[in-house]
Write a protein that holds these residues in place. Structure first.
Motif, short mmCIF file in Angstrom:
data_model
loop_
_atom_site.label_atom_id
_atom_site.label_comp_id
_atom_site.label_asym_id
_atom_site.label_seq_id
_atom_site.Cartn_x
_atom_site.Cartn_y
_atom_site.Cartn_z
N MET A 1 0.85 -1.18 0.00
CA MET A 1 0.00 0.00 0.00
C MET A 1 0.90 1.24 0.00
SD MET A 1 -3.47 -0.11 0.17
CE MET A 1 -3.24 -0.91 -1.41
N GLY A 2 0.89 1.99 -1.10
CA GLY A 2 1.71 3.18 -1.22
C GLY A 2 1.07 4.40 -0.56
N PRO A 3 1.74 5.54 -0.64
CA PRO A 3 1.27 6.75 0.05
C PRO A 3 0.07 7.41 -0.62
CG PRO A 3 3.19 7.26 -1.26
CD PRO A 3 3.02 5.77 -1.34
N GLY A 4 -0.23 7.00 -1.84
CA GLY A 4 -1.33 7.62 -2.57
C GLY A 4 -0.94 8.97 -3.14
N THR A 5 -1.91 9.67 -3.64
CA THR A 5 -1.66 10.94 -4.31
C THR A 5 -2.24 12.13 -3.54
OG1 THR A 5 -3.67 10.52 -5.60
CG2 THR A 5 -1.55 9.92 -6.61
N LYS A 6 -2.81 11.85 -2.37
CA LYS A 6 -3.39 12.92 -1.55
C LYS A 6 -2.97 12.72 -0.10
CE LYS A 6 -7.46 13.24 -4.56
NZ LYS A 6 -8.93 13.10 -4.65
N LEU A 7 -2.68 13.81 0.60
CA LEU A 7 -2.24 13.73 1.98
C LEU A 7 -3.18 14.50 2.90
CD1 LEU A 7 1.62 14.14 1.49
CD2 LEU A 7 0.33 12.03 1.80
N ILE A 8 -3.42 13.94 4.07
CA ILE A 8 -4.32 14.56 5.04
C ILE A 8 -3.75 15.90 5.51
CG2 ILE A 8 -5.35 14.33 7.32
CD1 ILE A 8 -5.44 11.31 6.88
N THR A 9 -2.46 15.90 5.83
CA THR A 9 -1.85 17.10 6.38
C THR A 9 -1.95 18.29 5.44
OG1 THR A 9 -0.32 15.72 7.67
CG2 THR A 9 0.29 18.02 7.37
N LEU A 10 -1.95 18.03 4.14
CA LEU A 10 -2.07 19.10 3.16
C LEU A 10 -3.52 19.45 2.84
CD1 LEU A 10 0.79 18.13 0.67
CD2 LEU A 10 0.87 19.75 2.58
N GLY A 11 -4.45 18.80 3.50
CA GLY A 11 -5.86 19.10 3.29
C GLY A 11 -6.43 18.58 1.98
N GLN A 12 -5.73 17.64 1.36
CA GLN A 12 -6.18 17.11 0.06
C GLN A 12 -7.23 16.00 0.20
OE1 GLN A 12 -2.22 16.00 -0.98
NE2 GLN A 12 -1.88 17.81 -2.26
N ILE A 13 -7.33 15.42 1.39
CA ILE A 13 -8.28 14.35 1.69
C ILE A 13 -8.48 14.34 3.19
CG2 ILE A 13 -6.46 12.59 1.89
CD1 ILE A 13 -8.41 10.57 0.62
N ASP A 14 -9.65 13.90 3.65
CA ASP A 14 -9.84 13.86 5.10
C ASP A 14 -9.65 12.43 5.61
OD1 ASP A 14 -12.25 12.46 4.58
OD2 ASP A 14 -13.47 14.26 4.76
N TRP A 15 -9.59 12.30 6.93
CA TRP A 15 -9.32 11.00 7.56
C TRP A 15 -10.36 9.95 7.18
CZ3 TRP A 15 -5.48 9.54 11.33
CH2 TRP A 15 -5.70 8.28 11.91
N ILE B 1 2.68 -1.03 4.52
CA ILE B 1 2.36 0.38 4.26
C ILE B 1 3.69 1.06 3.96
CG2 ILE B 1 1.32 2.46 5.21
CD1 ILE B 1 -0.19 0.52 7.19
N GLU B 2 3.93 1.37 2.69
CA GLU B 2 5.29 1.74 2.28
C GLU B 2 5.39 3.14 1.66
OE1 GLU B 2 6.93 0.24 -1.31
OE2 GLU B 2 5.18 -0.99 -1.76
N THR B 3 6.64 3.60 1.60
CA THR B 3 6.97 4.89 0.98
C THR B 3 6.17 6.03 1.63
OG1 THR B 3 7.09 3.56 -1.06
CG2 THR B 3 7.57 5.89 -1.28
N CYS B 4 6.05 5.95 2.95
CA CYS B 4 5.20 6.89 3.67
C CYS B 4 5.86 8.27 3.78
CB CYS B 4 4.91 6.36 5.07
SG CYS B 4 4.06 4.76 5.06
N GLN B 5 5.07 9.30 3.57
CA GLN B 5 5.59 10.67 3.53
C GLN B 5 4.95 11.59 4.56
OE1 GLN B 5 4.34 11.30 -0.48
NE2 GLN B 5 6.16 10.37 -1.39
N ASP B 6 3.87 11.12 5.19
CA ASP B 6 3.08 11.96 6.09
C ASP B 6 2.64 11.10 7.27
OD1 ASP B 6 1.22 13.64 7.31
OD2 ASP B 6 -0.26 13.48 5.70
N LEU B 7 2.96 11.49 8.49
CA LEU B 7 2.65 10.67 9.65
C LEU B 7 1.14 10.48 9.84
CD1 LEU B 7 5.33 11.76 12.28
CD2 LEU B 7 5.16 9.59 11.04
N ALA C 1 -11.45 4.77 4.71
CA ALA C 1 -12.32 3.89 3.93
C ALA C 1 -11.62 3.40 2.66
CB ALA C 1 -13.60 4.63 3.57
N SER C 2 -10.84 4.28 2.05
CA SER C 2 -10.13 3.95 0.82
C SER C 2 -9.10 2.83 1.05
CB SER C 2 -9.44 5.20 0.28
OG SER C 2 -8.62 4.89 -0.83
N TYR C 3 -8.28 3.01 2.09
CA TYR C 3 -7.27 2.00 2.40
C TYR C 3 -7.91 0.70 2.86
CZ TYR C 3 -3.00 4.83 2.06
OH TYR C 3 -1.94 5.57 1.60
N GLN D 1 -0.97 10.20 7.41
CA GLN D 1 -1.32 9.16 6.43
C GLN D 1 -0.94 7.78 6.96
OE1 GLN D 1 1.65 8.07 3.99
NE2 GLN D 1 0.40 6.27 3.55
N VAL D 2 0.21 7.67 7.61
CA VAL D 2 0.64 6.39 8.17
C VAL D 2 -0.33 5.91 9.23
CG1 VAL D 2 2.49 5.14 9.31
CG2 VAL D 2 3.07 6.99 7.76
#
Length: 315
Positions: A120-134, A158-164, A139-141, A166-167
């Protein structure tokens, strides 16, 4: 019954596989027929070209890999929605795990079992940046992870994580998916691998020290590093993990820092120097698993497996 993967990690250093994308891109595939019109979506190949994906898995298994990653790095529902594939999230992930499972079972022996890591990669949207909510990310993961579990994955990676954030969301989703399947992290372990950039931190600024503290209380079996840099640039962070993390440590670097050659991104670290750098982690830091990320090939993994199998792990 404890997870067979965890039993093996306790017993010896495992070799994980290398890059999948590089091997896929080396094949002349048609965007319409092979990618189903979804350019830059290798996850769909588990449906259209399972033969190619299984062959890549088997190349790494023949090279000596103990564990292979599923072709599901971009398999979360919110990522697949960009290709109008969101309604196929469960099935694509299940198929990815089934293909890897078939390859692993084919090459398993009583003294060398092979394992499937549900990627499971980091995806294309991050919570911290406000691009997606928790809730949406959770639900997606969870839907993707349900597919990986149903397809026979031995672990969720859960790999290539960039945002805590998101992890943490992905870990919670994994626990939820396991619970729905009547499983728990002792049956199918949850593993985490973060990406530390050349700046010395994750993309959104967290250090390895911060990641370690933030994730210590979560039910994860391992914490490691992958992608972004080669093994040399990871050394300081791996040293810290090996001294302060109380569970398994995994290391999957790129084949060196990327360089641009005639408009193409290439990774210059050859198998020999790559393995020499990895050897220090095994001898000095007692890591539990070693493998490769971008730019690594079956030859990198073959030489890595030879080195790992030739020496007992440090404890």
């Amino acid at each position: 019954m404890p997870s067979p993967l965890l039993t093996e990690l306790d017993r010896r250093v495992l070799v994980f596989d290398g890059a999948m994308g590089a091997l896929i891109h080396a094949i002349d595939l048609d965007i319409e027929t092979d990618y189903c019109g979804c350019e830059n979506c290798p996850d769909v190949l588990v449906k259209s070209r399972p033969d190619i994906i299984q062959d890549i898995h088997e190349q790494y298994l023949r090279a000596g890999a103990d564990a292979i990653y599923t072709d599901s790095f971009g398999g979360a529902k919110h990522v697949l929605s960009e290709f109008d594939l969101h309604n196929e999230t469960f099935e694509l992930n299940k198929r990815a795990a089934e293909i890897a499972r078939a390859a692993a079972d084919k090459h398993s022996t009583s003294d060398k079992p092979r394992f499937v890591l549900g990627s499971m990669g980091p995806g294309t949207k991050l919570i911290t940046l406000g691009q997606i909510d928790w809730p949406a990310m959770h639900a997606s993961y969870a839907e993707a992870m349900r597919g990986l579990i149903a397809g026979g994955a031995d672990a969720i990676m859960i790999e290539t994580c960039q945002d805590l954030l998101q992890v943490k969301c992905a870990i919670n989703a994994a626990v939820h998916a396991l619970d729905q399947a009547g499983k728990n992290p002792d049956d199918i372990p949850i593993m985490v691998s973060v990406t530390i950039e050349q700046t010395g931190s994750m993309l959104l600024g967290a250090s390895i020290e911060a990641a370690l503290v933030a994730l210590r209380g979560y039910p994860i079996a391992s914490l490691g590093l992958n992608c972004a840099t080669g093994p040399t640039e990871m050394a300081e962070h791996i040293h810290h993990l090996s001294r302060h993390w109380d569970r398994h440590v995994t290391v999957l670097p790129n084949a060196g820092l990327p360089v641009l050659v005639d408009g193409r991104t290439e990774y210059p670290l050859k198998p020999g120097p790559f393995v020499e750098a990895m050897q220090r982690f095994i001898e000095q830091d007692a890591i539990s698993a070693a493998g490769g990320c971008c730019g690594t090939t079956p030859e990198h993994i073959r030489q890595l497996a030879e080195m790992v199998n030739a020496r007992p792990p440090a404890k």
